[in-house]
Every structure is written in C-alpha cells, then in structure tokens.
Design a protein around this motif. Sequence first.
Motif, short mmCIF file in Angstrom:
data_model
loop_
_atom_site.label_atom_id
_atom_site.label_comp_id
_atom_site.label_asym_id
_atom_site.label_seq_id
_atom_site.Cartn_x
_atom_site.Cartn_y
_atom_site.Cartn_z
N LEU A 269 70.76 -3.67 85.72
CA LEU A 269 70.65 -4.68 84.68
C LEU A 269 70.43 -3.99 83.34
O LEU A 269 69.55 -3.13 83.23
CB LEU A 269 69.46 -5.61 84.95
CG LEU A 269 69.46 -6.33 86.29
CD1 LEU A 269 68.14 -7.03 86.51
CD2 LEU A 269 70.60 -7.32 86.34
N THR A 270 71.20 -4.37 82.34
CA THR A 270 71.02 -3.75 81.03
C THR A 270 71.54 -4.67 79.94
O THR A 270 72.38 -5.54 80.19
CB THR A 270 71.75 -2.38 80.96
OG1 THR A 270 71.44 -1.75 79.71
CG2 THR A 270 73.25 -2.55 81.09
N THR A 271 71.06 -4.45 78.73
CA THR A 271 71.56 -5.19 77.58
C THR A 271 72.69 -4.43 76.89
O THR A 271 73.33 -4.95 75.99
CB THR A 271 70.44 -5.45 76.55
OG1 THR A 271 69.89 -4.19 76.14
CG2 THR A 271 69.35 -6.33 77.15
N TYR A 272 72.93 -3.19 77.32
CA TYR A 272 73.98 -2.38 76.71
C TYR A 272 75.34 -2.77 77.28
O TYR A 272 75.49 -2.94 78.48
CB TYR A 272 73.72 -0.89 76.95
CG TYR A 272 72.46 -0.42 76.28
CD1 TYR A 272 72.45 -0.15 74.92
CD2 TYR A 272 71.28 -0.29 77.00
CE1 TYR A 272 71.28 0.26 74.30
CE2 TYR A 272 70.12 0.11 76.39
CZ TYR A 272 70.12 0.39 75.04
OH TYR A 272 68.97 0.78 74.43
N ASP A 273 76.32 -2.89 76.41
CA ASP A 273 77.65 -3.34 76.80
C ASP A 273 78.65 -2.19 76.68
O ASP A 273 79.56 -2.21 75.87
CB ASP A 273 78.08 -4.51 75.90
CG ASP A 273 79.38 -5.14 76.34
OD1 ASP A 273 79.76 -4.98 77.51
OD2 ASP A 273 80.04 -5.78 75.51
N LEU A 274 78.43 -1.17 77.50
CA LEU A 274 79.31 -0.01 77.47
C LEU A 274 79.99 0.15 78.83
O LEU A 274 79.33 0.18 79.87
CB LEU A 274 78.51 1.26 77.17
CG LEU A 274 77.82 1.33 75.81
CD1 LEU A 274 76.94 2.56 75.72
CD2 LEU A 274 78.86 1.35 74.69
N ASP A 275 81.32 0.22 78.82
CA ASP A 275 82.07 0.40 80.07
C ASP A 275 81.64 1.64 80.82
O ASP A 275 81.61 1.66 82.05
CB ASP A 275 83.57 0.46 79.79
CG ASP A 275 84.15 -0.86 79.36
OD1 ASP A 275 83.48 -1.91 79.57
OD2 ASP A 275 85.27 -0.88 78.82
#
Length: 102
Positions: free
Chosen positions: A81-87
């Motif tokens: 789970l993370t708030t970072y939106d990196l592929d």
Amino acid sequence: MSIRVLIADDQSLVRAGFRLVLENHPDLEVVGEAANGHQAVHSAARLEPDVVLMDIRMPELDGIAATREITARQATRVLVLTTYDLDEYVYDALRAGASGFL
C-alpha cells in the motif's frame, strides 16, 4: 476463522488508522504492527500472519526489500500500500513477491 494481518508502515497514525478500519471486520485480526522493514520481516516470522499490509517507503529497510525477504521465507501474502503513483514501484513490488499493490 479470521485472517491474521500485520501492518507495516513507518507512520504511527497510518498504522492506527488501518488498525481501526481492520478491527471493525469480524473476519480480520490485527496481530501486530511494524514501523520499518526490519521490524516487518522479524514480526512476520514471529507472528506468522496471513497477510502483511506493507508500505513502500520505510526507514532501515524499504517495503520492497522487506517483501522480498518475507515471501522468500514463508507463505505469508504481502499487499503493498502506498500513496506514490510510480509504475516502477508496482513492478518492483510484484517482482519481490507481493500479491497485490494499492
């Protein structure tokens, strides 16, 4: 039978929030919390949860490395789970053995 969950996140407020949400479900049991990747690996081995909710960015050992260690040693599923939106994080987490990424 309940699903045993370990929460791994470096922010205590986030861990507390997840705990509150999860404890309201009768089929889920929070068995522990970890504030960094090393604690997550150690706690997963000791507590044997069914699922680890794993943050990506944590001190000492990040969530990707911790996921790799946990999934190599035991059958515990890891949900990142993370708030970072990196592929790149998605691919790295899945390659490390995560069962899912949110």
